[in-house]
Motif scaffolding. Structure first.
Motif, PDB file in Angstrom:
ATOM      1  N   LEU A   1      -3.276   6.790 -11.472  1.00 36.43           N
ATOM      2  CA  LEU A   1      -2.603   6.074 -11.002  1.00 36.43           C
ATOM      3  C   LEU A   1      -3.562   4.886 -10.583  1.00 36.43           C
ATOM      4  N   ARG A   2      -2.930   3.474 -10.255  1.00 42.75           N
ATOM      5  CA  ARG A   2      -3.486   2.597  -9.930  1.00 42.75           C
ATOM      6  C   ARG A   2      -3.138   2.591  -8.311  1.00 42.75           C
ATOM      7  N   ALA A   3      -4.030   2.550  -7.533  1.00 37.87           N
ATOM      8  CA  ALA A   3      -3.648   2.480  -6.153  1.00 37.87           C
ATOM      9  C   ALA A   3      -4.304   1.584  -5.066  1.00 37.87           C
ATOM     10  N   HIS A   4      -3.867   1.056  -4.024  1.00 36.30           N
ATOM     11  CA  HIS A   4      -4.501   0.311  -3.453  1.00 36.30           C
ATOM     12  C   HIS A   4      -5.566   0.910  -2.541  1.00 36.30           C
ATOM     13  N   PRO A   5      -6.502   0.080  -1.833  1.00 35.21           N
ATOM     14  CA  PRO A   5      -7.524   0.561  -0.945  1.00 35.21           C
ATOM     15  C   PRO A   5      -7.156   1.590   0.306  1.00 35.21           C
ATOM     16  N   ASP A   6      -5.844   1.166   0.473  1.00 37.01           N
ATOM     17  CA  ASP A   6      -5.338   2.157   1.683  1.00 37.01           C
ATOM     18  C   ASP A   6      -4.610   3.250   1.161  1.00 37.01           C
ATOM     19  N   GLY A   7      -4.725   3.638  -0.056  1.00 35.85           N
ATOM     20  CA  GLY A   7      -4.140   4.747  -0.762  1.00 35.85           C
ATOM     21  C   GLY A   7      -2.779   4.799  -1.167  1.00 35.85           C
TER      22      GLY A   7
ATOM     23  N   LEU B   1       0.419   3.603  -3.306  1.00 33.44           N
ATOM     24  CA  LEU B   1       0.603   3.113  -5.112  1.00 33.44           C
ATOM     25  C   LEU B   1       0.454   1.574  -5.083  1.00 33.44           C
ATOM     26  N   ALA B   2      -0.039   1.190  -6.273  1.00 34.45           N
ATOM     27  CA  ALA B   2      -0.029  -0.211  -6.567  1.00 34.45           C
ATOM     28  C   ALA B   2       1.238  -0.415  -7.399  1.00 34.45           C
ATOM     29  N   LEU B   3       2.137  -1.334  -6.899  1.00 34.26           N
ATOM     30  CA  LEU B   3       3.378  -1.625  -7.625  1.00 34.26           C
ATOM     31  C   LEU B   3       3.178  -2.726  -8.921  1.00 34.26           C
ATOM     32  N   SER B   4       1.932  -3.217  -8.929  1.00 35.21           N
ATOM     33  CA  SER B   4       1.953  -4.681  -9.777  1.00 35.21           C
ATOM     34  C   SER B   4       2.100  -4.009 -11.227  1.00 35.21           C
ATOM     35  N   VAL B   5       2.384  -4.799 -12.176  1.00 30.92           N
ATOM     36  CA  VAL B   5       2.626  -4.738 -13.223  1.00 30.92           C
ATOM     37  C   VAL B   5       1.278  -4.431 -14.130  1.00 30.92           C
ATOM     38  N   HIS B   6       1.528  -3.882 -15.301  1.00 29.21           N
ATOM     39  CA  HIS B   6       0.224  -3.467 -16.002  1.00 29.21           C
ATOM     40  C   HIS B   6      -0.650  -4.923 -16.181  1.00 29.21           C
ATOM     41  N   PRO B   7      -1.869  -4.869 -15.959  1.00 26.92           N
ATOM     42  CA  PRO B   7      -2.390  -6.184 -16.094  1.00 26.92           C
ATOM     43  C   PRO B   7      -2.429  -6.556 -17.445  1.00 26.92           C
ATOM     44  N   LYS B   8      -2.318  -7.894 -17.717  1.00 26.76           N
ATOM     45  CA  LYS B   8      -2.123  -8.489 -18.987  1.00 26.76           C
ATOM     46  C   LYS B   8      -3.702  -8.381 -19.671  1.00 26.76           C
ATOM     47  N   THR B   9      -4.715  -8.487 -18.902  1.00 23.71           N
ATOM     48  CA  THR B   9      -6.159  -8.727 -19.265  1.00 23.71           C
ATOM     49  C   THR B   9      -6.087  -7.363 -20.149  1.00 23.71           C
ATOM     50  N   LEU B  10      -5.827  -6.293 -19.786  1.00 23.97           N
ATOM     51  CA  LEU B  10      -5.930  -4.946 -20.348  1.00 23.97           C
ATOM     52  C   LEU B  10      -5.274  -4.841 -21.707  1.00 23.97           C
ATOM     53  N   GLY B  11      -4.474  -5.754 -22.151  1.00 25.94           N
ATOM     54  CA  GLY B  11      -3.941  -5.829 -23.383  1.00 25.94           C
ATOM     55  C   GLY B  11      -2.445  -5.098 -23.345  1.00 25.94           C
ATOM     56  N   SER B  12      -1.986  -4.796 -24.465  1.00 27.11           N
ATOM     57  CA  SER B  12      -0.517  -4.298 -24.655  1.00 27.11           C
ATOM     58  C   SER B  12      -0.389  -2.774 -24.381  1.00 27.11           C
TER      59      SER B  12
ATOM     60  N   PHE C   1       3.831   7.586 -17.488  1.00 24.99           N
ATOM     61  CA  PHE C   1       5.215   7.340 -17.156  1.00 24.99           C
ATOM     62  C   PHE C   1       5.145   6.033 -16.223  1.00 24.99           C
ATOM     63  N   SER C   2       4.468   5.637 -15.495  1.00 23.66           N
ATOM     64  CA  SER C   2       4.653   4.677 -14.541  1.00 23.66           C
ATOM     65  C   SER C   2       3.881   3.580 -15.002  1.00 23.66           C
ATOM     66  N   GLU C   3       4.429   2.256 -14.659  1.00 19.48           N
ATOM     67  CA  GLU C   3       3.794   1.096 -15.010  1.00 19.48           C
ATOM     68  C   GLU C   3       2.637   0.941 -13.968  1.00 19.48           C
ATOM     69  N   SER C   4       2.253   1.788 -13.015  1.00 19.98           N
ATOM     70  CA  SER C   4       1.243   2.044 -12.081  1.00 19.98           C
ATOM     71  C   SER C   4       0.267   3.200 -12.573  1.00 19.98           C
ATOM     72  N   GLN C   5       0.773   3.789 -13.775  1.00 20.24           N
ATOM     73  CA  GLN C   5      -0.094   5.061 -14.193  1.00 20.24           C
ATOM     74  C   GLN C   5      -0.772   4.631 -15.640  1.00 20.24           C
ATOM     75  N   LEU C   6      -2.146   4.299 -15.442  1.00 16.31           N
ATOM     76  CA  LEU C   6      -2.982   4.186 -16.526  1.00 16.31           C
ATOM     77  C   LEU C   6      -3.225   5.480 -17.224  1.00 16.31           C
ATOM     78  N   GLU C   7      -3.353   5.032 -19.006  1.00 15.84           N
ATOM     79  CA  GLU C   7      -3.899   6.326 -19.578  1.00 15.84           C
ATOM     80  C   GLU C   7      -5.003   5.739 -20.293  1.00 15.84           C
ATOM     81  N   PHE C   8      -6.171   6.454 -20.370  1.00 16.34           N
ATOM     82  CA  PHE C   8      -7.257   6.314 -21.186  1.00 16.34           C
ATOM     83  C   PHE C   8      -7.541   7.128 -22.489  1.00 16.34           C
ATOM     84  N   ILE C   9      -7.603   6.635 -23.723  1.00 14.91           N
ATOM     85  CA  ILE C   9      -7.906   7.693 -24.852  1.00 14.91           C
ATOM     86  C   ILE C   9      -8.815   7.217 -25.430  1.00 14.91           C
ATOM     87  N   THR C  10      -9.876   8.090 -25.678  1.00 14.59           N
ATOM     88  CA  THR C  10     -11.179   8.166 -26.247  1.00 14.59           C
ATOM     89  C   THR C  10     -10.938   8.226 -27.855  1.00 14.59           C
TER      90      THR C  10
END
Length: 522
Positions: free
Chosen positions: A45-51, A53-64, A75-84
């Motif tokens: 999950l993407r989270a704010h420094p206070d713990g 949930l970050a409700l911002s959209v998936h950053p465009k600089t990360l791509g599509s 599942f969530s716009e706030s939940q990143l998934e990294f794939i090696t």
């Protein structure tokens, strides 16, 4: 080259001695151990420094998130998934996972990558943002599927994160892979015990929901001997799916079980309907499973699919390509969620599952394995806890010690193939943990929460997340790697645009075509 059967023959002893395992190791095709490949999919999950949930959209600089090969959302716009990618060694796999983290942290401002499996402080269920993948039919289908998950199981449950470990070995047959899967399901309690790291959760996760958790701190609930709440009744569980008794005896029986769940209407989901009264989509379908990925399990047989192909069709037509281990918690003490020693233990463990006798499963055993999973997840560190193994009831320490002892020649063989003694060291470390439960990750989580964070799960994981961010940002980061990820981001956005501009079929026609039962088998 044809597959060579390597699983233990049916007349072998159920708990074989070392001699039998050494014989089976010697029967492996030349180069098989060096040919093992692995990859990791890691959710955070993407989270704010206070713990929170970050409700911002998936950053465009990360791509599509739809088209990027290594950085997407779950599942969530706030939940990143990294794939090696696919790697020949644990070190190379972790190096790539680390690079992905380093790039992402340079794109998300002051947000944190949440390093715990159980989520950060969550808002009310309906405000947890569902992932968005654009206007193409494929992208819309992915979002509608997630809308369905939210209706069926609640959005909170979908914010739980974990590590998926993908593993293959050359020249294995379908029967070999399914023998491995059956034994994995029998023995995966050991992974929950050794590596489970989610014994507690923030109170917001269970707000308004019945549970059996006990207070730990002001905002925290727990079970005192739990190893992995993520894999217990609070985690990826479903009353609807509990009615399934999926057989792993062969590809055909597995495919038949899944085909039934994908085509059988389920009354509560029929009542929900595909569309809401306003004409918006509630879910993709009203069947027990919308698509194959909705089926929860500790391990899955998998195959890379072709564009537009149904996963079950790919599996049944071309066979198993690899297995996906799905029961691993994020390790909050590791910057990228998993250690190299854990990967090496998984390699040893999976080979043990492959090389030992694997009798057919039965509905009775499937039910017993579910009970073992819940017992280990919720009470695994309870002194003297016993599991069900046929007519026997060993303790976790007893059964685990037998399994680890049987793994000794496998670790030695892997070290011989790769050099060094890192697999043997990983096995030795696991053996020590069996008899020192206070050193298990789940125990360390509770101890650290109590000692340094006032009993707060949110405070503990926030601190671990900040530490991980600091460590990853301090590590050298090759400008060439940065440039490569920037190029991948730009390319993925262009590919999404091309996909969207080329779509001509109405979404409803696309949905019906994709979900037609005929496409599961043809």
């Amino acid at each position: 080259m044809a597959a060579v059967p390597v699983a233990a023959p049916a007349d072998d002893n159920r708990r074989p001695g070392l001699t039998n395992l050494q014989q089976r190791l010697s029967r492996l095709p030349e180069g098989a151990l060096a040919g093992i490949r692995r990859g990791i999919e890691k959710e955070s999950l993407r989270a704010h420094p206070d713990g929170t949930l970050a409700l911002s959209v998936h950053p465009k600089t990360l791509g599509s998130a739809l088209m990027h090969p290594h950085i997407t959302t779950d599942f969530s716009e706030s939940q990143l998934e990294f794939i090696t990618g696919v790697h020949a060694g644990a070190g190379a796999c972790l190096d790539e996972l680390t690079q992905i983290h380093q790039f992402v942290y340079r794109q998300i401002g002051d947000e944190l990558l949440w390093v715990g499996s159980m989520p950060c402080d969550l808002p009310v269920d309906e405000t947890i943002p569902i992932a968005v993948y654009g206007s193409s039919n494929v992208g819309r289908a992915k979002s509608v599927y997630r809308m369905g998950l939210g209706h069926r199981y609640g959005r909170r449950m979908q914010t739980i994160s974990g590590i998926h470990y993908n593993w293959s070995m050359p020249r294995l047959s379908n029967d070999d892979y399914f023998a491995l899967i059956r034994n994995f399901r029998r023995h995966s309690f050991l992974l929950l015990y050794l590596f489970g790291a989610s014994p507690a959760v923030g109170a917001s996760f269970v707000a308004g929901r019945e549970h059996r958790l006990q207070p730990f701190g002001g905002d925290t609930l727990h079970l005192p001997h739990a190893t992995s709440l993520r894999m217990g009744r609070l985690g990826y569980q479903s009353d609807a799916q509990a009615s399934l008794s999926v057989s792993y005896n062969c590809l055909e029986s597995y495919g038949t079980s899944l085909h039934d769940a994908l085509t059988r209407p389920y009354p509560p989901y029929e009542a929900l309907g595909v569309l809401n009264p306003g004409g918006e989509y509630n879910q993709l379908s009203t069947t027990l499973l919308q698509i194959e990925n909705e089926f929860y399990g500790t391990i899955r047989p998998k195959r890379v699919i072709r564009p537009g192909e149904r996963p079950l069709h790919a599996l049944c037509e071309r066979g198993v390509e690899y297995v996906e281990v799905r029961c691993m918690d994020l390790d909050p003490f590791e910057p990228v969620g998993i250690a190299a020693a854990t990967i090496r233990f998984l390699d040893v463990f999976l080979l043990h599952c492959l090389l030992t006798h694997s009798p057919p499963d039965t509905p009775q055993e499937i039910a017993a394995l579910a009970r073992n999973q819940h017992l280990t997840a919720e009470r695994g560190r309870e002194p003297g806890l016993r599991l069900q193994r046929g007519d026997d009831q060993p303790t976790i320490a007893e059964w685990g010690a037998q399994l680890i002892d049987q793994c000794t020649p496998i670790a030695r063989a892997l070290d011989a193939a790769h050099g060094g003694r890192e697999h043997a060291d990983a096995l030795d470390a696991a053996a020590r943990l069996l008899h020192e439960p206070q050193r298990l990750p789940s125990a360390r989580v509770l101890d650290t929460m109590r000692a340094a964070h006032g009993g707060s799960h949110i405070g503990f994981v926030t601190a671990c997340s900040q530490r991980s961010r600091q460590l990853l940002m301090q590590r050298p980061f090759d400008p060439g790697v940065q440039e490569r990820f920037e190029q991948l981001a730009r390319q993925s956005l262009l590919e999404q645009q091309r996909l969207e501009s080329g779509d001509t079929m109405p979404f409803e026609a696309y949905r019906q075509h994709y979900l037609s039962p005929e496409r599961l088998t043809a």
